[in-house]
Design an enzyme around this catalytic site. Structure first.
Site, PDB file in Angstrom:
ATOM      1  CE  LYS A   1      11.020 -11.110 -12.318  1.00 26.50           C
ATOM      2  NZ  LYS A   1      11.702 -10.273 -13.279  1.00 26.50           N
TER       3      LYS A   1
ATOM      4  CG  ASN B   1      -0.177   0.014   2.517  1.00 26.15           C
ATOM      5  OD1 ASN B   1       0.394   1.044   2.860  1.00 26.15           O
ATOM      6  ND2 ASN B   1      -0.127  -1.108   3.236  1.00 26.15           N
TER       7      ASN B   1
ATOM      8  CE  LYS C   1      -9.122  -3.431  13.284  1.00 28.39           C
ATOM      9  NZ  LYS C   1      -7.990  -3.745  12.428  1.00 28.39           N
TER      10      LYS C   1
ATOM     11  CG  ASP D   1      -6.739  -6.829  13.287  1.00 28.45           C
ATOM     12  OD1 ASP D   1      -5.975  -6.036  13.890  1.00 28.45           O
ATOM     13  OD2 ASP D   1      -7.794  -6.469  12.744  1.00 28.45           O
TER      14      ASP D   1
ATOM     15  CG  ASP E   1      -6.771  -5.558   5.843  1.00 27.67           C
ATOM     16  OD1 ASP E   1      -6.535  -5.567   7.071  1.00 27.67           O
ATOM     17  OD2 ASP E   1      -7.140  -4.540   5.234  1.00 27.67           O
TER      18      ASP E   1
ATOM     19  CE  LYS F   1     -11.472  -0.198   9.710  1.00 30.25           C
ATOM     20  NZ  LYS F   1     -10.718   0.504   8.701  1.00 30.25           N
TER      21      LYS F   1
HETATM   22  O1  PMT Z   1       2.550   6.566   6.215  1.00 27.54           O
HETATM   23  P1  PMT Z   1       1.907   7.795   5.598  1.00 27.54           P
HETATM   24  O2  PMT Z   1       2.217   7.912   4.108  1.00 27.54           O
HETATM   25  O3  PMT Z   1       2.251   9.052   6.363  1.00 27.54           O
HETATM   26  O4  PMT Z   1       0.327   7.626   5.695  1.00 27.54           O
HETATM   27  C1  PMT Z   1      -0.281   7.627   6.960  1.00 27.54           C
HETATM   28  C2  PMT Z   1      -1.430   6.594   7.040  1.00 27.54           C
HETATM   29  C3  PMT Z   1      -2.540   7.007   6.099  1.00 27.54           C
HETATM   30  C4  PMT Z   1      -0.937   5.200   6.694  1.00 27.54           C
HETATM   31  C5  PMT Z   1      -1.924   6.614   8.549  1.00 27.54           C
HETATM   32  O5  PMT Z   1      -2.325   7.912   8.886  1.00 27.54           O
HETATM   33  C6  PMT Z   1      -3.061   5.642   8.785  1.00 27.54           C
HETATM   34  O6  PMT Z   1      -4.221   5.942   8.594  1.00 27.54           O
HETATM   35  N1  PMT Z   1      -2.710   4.397   9.234  1.00 27.54           N
HETATM   36  C7  PMT Z   1      -3.642   3.267   9.402  1.00 27.54           C
HETATM   37  C8  PMT Z   1      -3.831   2.553   8.090  1.00 27.54           C
HETATM   38  C9  PMT Z   1      -4.685   1.298   8.213  1.00 27.54           C
HETATM   39  O7  PMT Z   1      -4.196   0.248   8.022  1.00 27.54           O
HETATM   40  O8  PMT Z   1      -5.921   1.497   8.597  1.00 27.54           O
HETATM   41  P2  PMT Z   1      -7.054   0.320   8.733  1.00 27.54           P
HETATM   42  O9  PMT Z   1      -8.302   1.078   8.957  1.00 27.54           O
HETATM   43  O10 PMT Z   1      -6.955  -0.601   7.586  1.00 27.54           O
HETATM   44  O11 PMT Z   1      -6.640  -0.453  10.046  1.00 27.54           O
HETATM   45  C10 PMT Z   1      -7.182  -0.116  11.330  1.00 27.54           C
HETATM   46  C11 PMT Z   1      -6.130  -0.339  12.416  1.00 27.54           C
HETATM   47  O12 PMT Z   1      -5.815  -1.737  12.489  1.00 27.54           O
HETATM   48  C12 PMT Z   1      -4.824   0.370  12.160  1.00 27.54           C
HETATM   49  O13 PMT Z   1      -4.325   0.871  13.383  1.00 27.54           O
HETATM   50  C13 PMT Z   1      -3.928  -0.731  11.592  1.00 27.54           C
HETATM   51  O14 PMT Z   1      -2.568  -0.473  11.921  1.00 27.54           O
HETATM   52  C14 PMT Z   1      -4.440  -1.959  12.338  1.00 27.54           C
HETATM   53  N2  PMT Z   1      -4.265  -3.226  11.603  1.00 27.54           N
HETATM   54  C15 PMT Z   1      -4.844  -3.416  10.380  1.00 27.54           C
HETATM   55  C16 PMT Z   1      -4.705  -4.632   9.730  1.00 27.54           C
HETATM   56  C17 PMT Z   1      -3.960  -5.656  10.346  1.00 27.54           C
HETATM   57  N3  PMT Z   1      -3.765  -6.827   9.741  1.00 27.54           N
HETATM   58  N4  PMT Z   1      -3.394  -5.444  11.548  1.00 27.54           N
HETATM   59  C18 PMT Z   1      -3.537  -4.253  12.181  1.00 27.54           C
HETATM   60  O15 PMT Z   1      -3.009  -4.064  13.278  1.00 27.54           O
END
Ligand code: PMT
Length: 401
Positions: A294, A212, A347, A311, A284, A343
């Site tokens: 490769k 991403n 979580k 997660d 995810d 969320k």
């Molecule tokens: O890095 P930059 O370019 O500065 O951009 C910043 C950002 C946009 C990445 C940051 O501000 C941000 O929003 N980060 C969270 C991105 C994300 O994964 O969001 P989510 O809504 O998909 O996940 C929710 C939460 O669960 C997050 O805290 C994530 O870290 C956590 N998560 C998600 C998936 C997973 N498998 N494990 C997790 O712990």
């Protein structure tokens, strides 16, 4: 963060003075009020005219110690005026004087005549820096909470030595000044803060991955803000460009690539953390299979079977102790609040930063960001568009309160 703020810059006699030209120029261009004073030796390296031009104000030297126009001693005027005082490069000589409360020129007199925070950026030859007397003075100086340090880094020095003594780089200096203007106290001293940043990668073969666009800038800003405010910080980060990592030389860093590696690192540091803030964009899903060679183009699947990844923050939510605080981010488009609240509950988080990623100057990769921060007690605070460093400080304020 610096517009119309009053920043005093004291230049010591060292070749690193040339780097402070960039600091002064950047601050002045971003709207700060900058005044510069130079020691006698500093003028052997850079001229007052250089700084007068860059700061748009006459620079002071020991010759202007007494200001005949105002009839007030210049060190008193400057000392009362400054909101923050940067001394860069800090030489062994000036360091020694400050450690002992001595004042024999405009710079050292102004330090004693002011009460604002002082940011120190030492620069000198490695042997000079490592002298027992210099280190004793440095440690002595840092017992005074007024002084904030930008420890010198290691590298090739102007004397051709490779070792410790390089002055901090301008972006690091400017970020620390911004933090001091926001919060002059080390209000997070004693706190251990665990952060995550960047976008994890799930590889299909050695060169192709699901990822991403996270650059890690938001997580780096959180690390800077927390470290500037005195916290002990660990940053677990997915791949991030070196120039961003260079902004946090004092922060303990744990590099990882995949979600599984990030989970292992977070789990091992989590028990000691008072606050954990998960800004990383974690994948995810991952490809269900991995090829160690490769894959030729013709062997690439037309449909990619996927497997789920752990997660991480939800796992931490289940292990959280009552004294710990766990904060997640929610990268959202459209309605940001309802999915973020869902969320936070699912979580087991204490708070969540609902981050719009479909607006200009917000979210992935941008210099700026904005958010609505929510906690499980129903508190809700909007963070207007601002630099990621300013947003980081506001998130820390939210958690602190
Ligand atoms: O890095 P930059 O370019 O500065 O951009 C910043 C950002 C946009 C990445 C940051 O501000 C941000 O929003 N980060 C969270 C991105 C994300 O994964 O969001 P989510 O809504 O998909 O996940 C929710 C939460 O669960 C997050 O805290 C994530 O870290 C956590 N998560 C998600 C998936 C997973 N498998 N494990 C997790 O712990």
């Amino acid at each position: 963060m610096v517009k119309h703020r009053r920043i005093l810059v004291g230049i010591g006699g060292g070749i690193a003075a040339y780097k402070v030209c960039e600091v002064v120029s950047t601050l002045a261009k971003t709207g700060a009020e900058v005044r510069v004073l130079l020691t006698h030796s500093a003028q052997q390296f850079v001229s007052p005219l250089t700084f007068a031009t860059l700061s748009r104000h006459p620079a002071d030297t020991d010759d202007t110690f007494w200001n005949p126009q105002q009839g007030r001693p210049r060190h008193i005027e400057l000392g009362e005026w400054a909101e923050v005082f940067l001394i860069a490069p800090l030489t062994a000589n000036t360091l020694g004087k400050l450690a002992h409360g001595l004042a024999d020129n405009l710079l050292t007199n102004t330090v004693l005549a002011s009460t604002c925070p002082v940011l120190l950026a030492p620069a000198m030859n490695t042997d000079m820096w490592e002298q027992v007397a210099v280190q004793r003075n440095w440690q002595q100086l840092l017992t005074d909470s007024r002084y904030h340090s930008l420890n010198p880094g290691a590298g090739i020095l102007a004397c051709d030595r490779i070792g410790k003594g390089r002055m901090a780089e301008p972006p690091e200096i400017i970020a620390h000044l911004q933090s001091l203007l926001y919060q002059p106290q080390r209000d997070l001293q004693g706190k251990t803060i665990l952060l995550s940043a960047g976008g994890t990668r799930e590889y299909l073969d050695p060169v192709r991955f699901i990822g991403n666009p996270s650059t890690g800038k938001m997580g780096i800003a959180l690390a800077q803000a927390a470290q500037h405010r005195g916290a002990t910080v660990t940053l677990v980060h997915a791949p991030i460009e070196d120039h961003l990592l260079a902004l946090i030389p004092e922060v303990r860093r744990v590099p990882v690539t995949s979600a599984a590696e990030m989970q292992r690192a977070m789990l091992s540091h989590f028990p000691l953390a008072d606050w954990t803030i998960m800004a990383a964009a974690v994948a995810d899903v991952s490809p269900a299979t991995y090829s160690s060679e490769k894959l030729p183009k013709r062997s690439l699947p037309t449909q990619l079977p996927l497997a789920s990844v752990p997660d991480i923050v939800a796992d931490l939510g289940q292990r959280k102790q009552p004294h710990q605080r766990l904060i997640g981010f929610a990268a959202q488009t459209g309605d940001i609040v309802a999915p973020a609240l869902e969320k936070m509950q699912r979580k087991g988080l204490d708070a969540i930063v609902a981050n719009p990623v479909d607006l200009p100057n917000s979210g992935f990769g941008s210099e700026q960001n904005q958010a609505i921060v929510l906690d499980k007690q129903g508190k809700k605070v909007a963070i207007a568009p601002c630099s990621k460093l300013l947003m980081a400080h506001q998130i820390l304020d939210f958690v602190k309160s």
